[in-house]
Design an enzyme around this catalytic site. Structure first.
Site, mmCIF file in Angstrom:
data_model
loop_
_atom_site.group_PDB
_atom_site.id
_atom_site.type_symbol
_atom_site.label_atom_id
_atom_site.label_comp_id
_atom_site.label_asym_id
_atom_site.label_seq_id
_atom_site.Cartn_x
_atom_site.Cartn_y
_atom_site.Cartn_z
ATOM 1 N N MET A 83 0.844 -1.193 0.000
ATOM 2 C CA MET A 83 0.000 0.000 0.000
ATOM 3 C C MET A 83 0.880 1.245 0.000
ATOM 4 O O MET A 83 2.011 1.224 0.465
ATOM 5 C CB MET A 83 -0.903 0.013 1.225
ATOM 6 C CG MET A 83 -1.965 -1.067 1.216
ATOM 7 S SD MET A 83 -3.496 -0.520 0.462
ATOM 8 C CE MET A 83 -4.073 0.683 1.643
ATOM 9 N N CYS A 84 0.331 2.328 -0.479
ATOM 10 C CA CYS A 84 1.005 3.621 -0.521
ATOM 11 C C CYS A 84 0.003 4.675 -0.089
ATOM 12 O O CYS A 84 -1.133 4.375 0.278
ATOM 13 C CB CYS A 84 1.492 3.929 -1.929
ATOM 14 S SG CYS A 84 2.578 2.686 -2.666
ATOM 15 N N ARG A 85 0.408 5.917 -0.161
ATOM 16 C CA ARG A 85 -0.486 7.054 -0.094
ATOM 17 C C ARG A 85 -0.221 7.879 -1.347
ATOM 18 O O ARG A 85 0.927 8.064 -1.756
ATOM 19 C CB ARG A 85 -0.248 7.914 1.142
ATOM 20 C CG ARG A 85 -0.412 7.220 2.492
ATOM 21 C CD ARG A 85 -1.870 6.978 2.903
ATOM 22 N NE ARG A 85 -2.434 5.791 2.273
ATOM 23 C CZ ARG A 85 -3.683 5.358 2.475
ATOM 24 N NH1 ARG A 85 -4.498 6.036 3.270
ATOM 25 N NH2 ARG A 85 -4.126 4.272 1.876
#
Length: 254
Positions: free
Chosen positions: A1-3
């Site tokens: 996951m990232c932002r």
């Protein structure tokens, strides 16, 4: 996951978008509040924009954004009407290196993906590779699912929204063939500097968070988490392409 986060509107200095908000994308690298599969985004970061001639450009670094000594100088020096930023939490098995660091860039667009396809190398990669034209496949430099999906996007035709929808729908159609336990988290933002298109969705899992603010400091922002407590931030709908034009006039594109 990232932002991930993107801005489209009046010219904006990078630090106004990147670091100044109370819950900026830079802060989300170490203080994310709505991530499901990680706690920090320490595996690199990048930001992209369009220069005065309309050509995309990007700065990427494999350091965490809080360890990058260039952030302050870039923030006070760069102005653009479009920003696209990613702070990365690498999917296990997908290396932390420059080629795997977003945003991805082509001759015309900037692209970021927040999410993953489970066990990509053993599930979806072969199907995507077969679907890609040889020249497009040859231009892939890294190993991430995100870059392969960017290549699939680039191969589509039509508007940004049309191309994003076509790529997304092809991936969604493939996932059931891979097994009921294969998750695909599919939050995407893509822009050519004039238009921006984004989608929030997932298969076999909850969709990652993604918010839209139509009235943020002279433009519009789409971001994984709201930058502040303003009521102007609204969750993106599931499985709908949201398209923004410059000057900003948001509309939904089915």
């Amino acid at each position: 996951m990232c932002r991930i986060a993107a801005y489209l509107g009046e010219p904006c200095r990078l630090d106004r978008f990147l670091t100044e908000p109370a819950h900026s994308i830079a802060r989300q690298a170490w203080d994310a509040r709505e991530m499901g599969d990680a706690t920090v985004n320490a595996d690199g970061w990048g930001t992209g924009w369009f220069d005065e001639s309309g050509q995309p450009a990007a700065y990427r670094n494999t350091l965490p954004i809080w360890s990058d000594a260039n952030v302050d100088a870039l923030g006070r020096s760069l102005y653009a009407h479009t920003w696209v930023t990613n702070v990365r939490s690498a999917t296990p098995g997908l290396g932390t290196d420059y080629a795997n660091t977003q945003p991805f860039i082509s001759d015309e667009v900037l692209f970021v993906h927040n999410g993953f396809v489970d066990r990509f190398a053993h599930t979806l990669r072969a199907r995507v590779s077969v679907a890609l034209e040889p020249a497009m496949l040859a231009e892939i430099n890294g190993s991430t699912d995100s870059e392969y999906l960017f290549a699939l996007f680039r191969q589509q035709t039509g508007s940004l929204a049309d191309r994003l929808r076509a790529m997304h729908d092809q991936v969604v159609a493939w996932i059931p063939e891979l097994g009921d336990d294969v998750r695909a988290l599919l939050n995407f933002i893509v822009t050519d500097g004039t238009q921006l298109a984004a989608i929030r969705n997932a298969v076999n899992a909850p969709a990652p968070s993604l918010y839209l603010n139509r009235d943020w400091s002279g433009g519009a922002v789409i971001a994984s988490e709201a930058f502040d407590q303003s009521s102007d931030w609204t969750p993106m709908p599931h499985n709908e392409v949201v398209e923004l034009d410059h000057p900003v006039s948001p509309r939904n594109a089915a």
